[in-house]
Design a protein around this motif. Structure first.
Motif, PDB file in Angstrom:
ATOM      1  N   THR A 113       1.949  -1.191   1.021  1.00 52.69           N
ATOM      2  CA  THR A 113       1.289  -1.044   2.429  1.00 52.69           C
ATOM      3  C   THR A 113       2.124  -0.248   3.345  1.00 52.69           C
ATOM      4  O   THR A 113       3.425  -0.035   3.173  1.00 52.69           O
ATOM      5  CB  THR A 113       1.288  -2.325   2.988  1.00 52.69           C
TER       6      THR A 113
ATOM      7  N   SER B 270      -0.274  -2.575   7.657  1.00 50.39           N
ATOM      8  CA  SER B 270      -0.732  -3.261   6.903  1.00 50.39           C
ATOM      9  C   SER B 270      -1.774  -2.513   5.807  1.00 50.39           C
ATOM     10  O   SER B 270      -2.266  -3.117   5.181  1.00 50.39           O
ATOM     11  CB  SER B 270      -1.147  -4.547   7.337  1.00 50.39           C
TER      12      SER B 270
ATOM     13  N   THR C  73      -3.099  -0.162   2.775  1.00 48.92           N
ATOM     14  CA  THR C  73      -2.871   0.137   1.462  1.00 48.92           C
ATOM     15  C   THR C  73      -3.161   1.640   1.377  1.00 48.92           C
ATOM     16  O   THR C  73      -3.764   2.044   2.126  1.00 48.92           O
ATOM     17  CB  THR C  73      -3.565  -0.601   0.586  1.00 48.92           C
TER      18      THR C  73
ATOM     19  N   THR D   5       2.561  -8.737  -0.306  1.00 51.18           N
ATOM     20  CA  THR D   5       3.326  -7.619  -0.146  1.00 51.18           C
ATOM     21  C   THR D   5       4.648  -7.507  -0.342  1.00 51.18           C
ATOM     22  O   THR D   5       5.358  -8.576  -0.857  1.00 51.18           O
ATOM     23  CB  THR D   5       3.003  -7.080   1.357  1.00 51.18           C
ATOM     24  N   ASP D   6       5.527  -6.544  -0.104  1.00 49.94           N
ATOM     25  CA  ASP D   6       6.931  -6.711  -0.595  1.00 49.94           C
ATOM     26  C   ASP D   6       7.898  -6.686   0.611  1.00 49.94           C
ATOM     27  O   ASP D   6       8.802  -6.237   0.997  1.00 49.94           O
ATOM     28  CB  ASP D   6       7.363  -5.298  -1.170  1.00 49.94           C
TER      29      ASP D   6
END
Length: 450
Positions: free
Chosen positions: A288, A292, A294, A306-307
């Motif tokens: 993202t 936020s 994608t 997510t990371d």
């Protein structure tokens, strides 16, 4: 094109519910899919039931301390079935609260799994649903390492449903989940062996805090096998045989059919149908941008899938910022600096900002001053118990700015939550010094450090 919903949320955890409710406040039509219990990992399998078990594990120390104040000794035993029942009853109560919040907000709940058909279309159970915007908030799931016999190990998700208290628990992993459960089960009366690959627990936290918690857990009786690796797990008539390669050689640890694999979590993306969309996945997590969003401009993702930082309050804030921006016309992005966190071992760990090592790496050792104190809290003086608290401030010398605040000890999370406000605002050491202490407290040490 007309869609069934302005927003459809996949995942009824804390972040997804926060986004859904906030979006309805701006007049959006919102649907949400959740096949399991509402509230996600935190409410059902994480923060809430874990913290209740932490509370339960601390009563024996309180009983012991009470004798120093003239109370007679307490001979008390734990009823495991009662503990598990009341913990899960509370989880059920919270599930009902989430359901009522969604009903009140007008969010349509689908009790089914959702899978992408394309960027705007989902199969929710057997029903096809379309939405202008779709938010993925599916959270994460525990990782079971590739070890022969790992199917005989439970994960942190299973702990709260054990029919009997384990007499000997083997914990695999030195992260916060593993350390919390090692601490909890030991203090509840189980024998605990914790196996970690590294020489210290809690990688990523300040080194002094890691050493303090590790030393305290060992002193309390947790058997910690460092620089070790589980080679296999075998079910036997006597229990579960765990073969461990330690620094001293190969060793077999017999547990009573319970082993806890606490080796981290990964985004829960299986069977989500992301391959049918333009969404990109990077190292197992949904990629993202700062908003936020994608790679599909109408699909968004927040929380543990997510990371970014995998904490419930972070997911909630991400969800609300998303709804404010895309439905309320209030653009904003999440600030991931100086996010406070805690580890609910006993002793408890609370932290915000840069560790000492991170500060030195960023600014150089010559521009960093560290203030620290170790002391026995007053409550333990009369019973003469060897309980210590550690507090430290990491300060940039040239600016006097407090870069990090760290604590191990009673109520560390509660204290650091307040200190985090000052750190987030950019307070200096002089600001801390100018603050009048509340005496006698442990927290006053943060404003009297020299």
């Amino acid at each position: 094109m007309a869609y069934d919903f302005d927003l459809f949320v996949i995942g009824g955890g804390s972040g997804g519910i926060a986004a859904a409710r906030r979006a309805t406040e701006y007049g959006a039509t919102v649907g949400i899919a959740e096949a399991g219990r509402l509230g996600g990992t935190c409410v059902n399998r994480g923060c809430v039931p874990k913290k209740l078990m932490v509370y339960a594990s601390r009563f024996p120390e309180s009983f012991e301390a009470a004798t120093g104040y003239g109370w007679s000794a307490v001979d008390s035993t734990l009823d495991w079935s009662t503990l598990i029942k009341v913990v899960n009853d509370e989880v059920t109560r919270l599930n009902g609260i989430y359901q009522r919040m969604l009903d009140k907000a007008g969010v349509q709940l689908f009790r089914a799994y959702a899978r992408f058909v394309d960027d705007h279309t989902l199969m929710v159970g057997e029903q096809k649903v379309t939405a202008d915007k779709i938010l993925v908030a599916v959270g994460g799931q525990p990782i079971k390492p590739d070890i022969p016999g790992i199917d005989h190990a439970i994960t942190s998700d299973d702990v709260f449903h054990l029919p009997q208290q384990p007499q000997h628990l083997v914990v695999l992993g030195g992260g916060y989940i593993g350390c919390e459960f090692a601490s909890v089960f030991h203090r509840l009366g189980s024998q605990v062996t914790q196996v970690i690959r590294a020489d210290k627990i809690l990688r990523g936290f300040d080194d002094e805090l890691r050493e303090q918690v590790q030393g305290d857990l060992i002193q309390q009786g947790v058997r910690l096998l460092t620089e070790s690796k589980i080679l296999s797990i075998t079910k036997t008539e006597a229990g579960v045989d765990v073969c461990v390669r330690t620094q001293a050689g190969e060793e077999h640890v017999l547990a009573d059919a319970v082993n806890l694999a606490a080796t981290g979590r990964r985004p829960n993306l299986e069977n989500l149908g992301l391959e049918n969309t333009a969404v990109k996945v990077n190292q197992g997590a949904i990629a993202t941008d700062a908003h936020s969003c994608t790679a599909a401009d109408n699909i968004f993702a927040i929380g543990d899938c997510t990371d970014r930082i995998n904490l419930t309050p972070v997911a909630i804030k991400e969800g609300r910022i998303f709804a404010d921006a895309y439905f309320g016309g209030k653009p904003g992005t999440m600030n991931y600096t100086n996010v406070p966190s805690a580890v609910f071992t006993t002793p408890e760990l609370g932290t915000v900002g840069l560790t000492e090592a991170e500060a030195i790496a960023q600014y150089g050792a010559d521009d960093i001053t560290v203030y620290r104190t170790r002391f026995r809290p007053m409550v333990y003086t009369l019973p003469d118990m060897p309980v210590k608290t550690l507090m430290k401030l990491v300060v940039q010398t040239s600016t006097d700015k407090v870069l990090g605040a760290h604590m191990v000890g009673d109520d560390a999370a509660e204290i650091i939550q307040g200190v985090a406000i000052a750190v987030k605002m950019g307070a200096t050491k002089a600001d801390f010094d100018a603050t009048v202490a509340i005496h006698p407290t442990s927290a006053e040490e943060f404003v009297t450090l020299r």
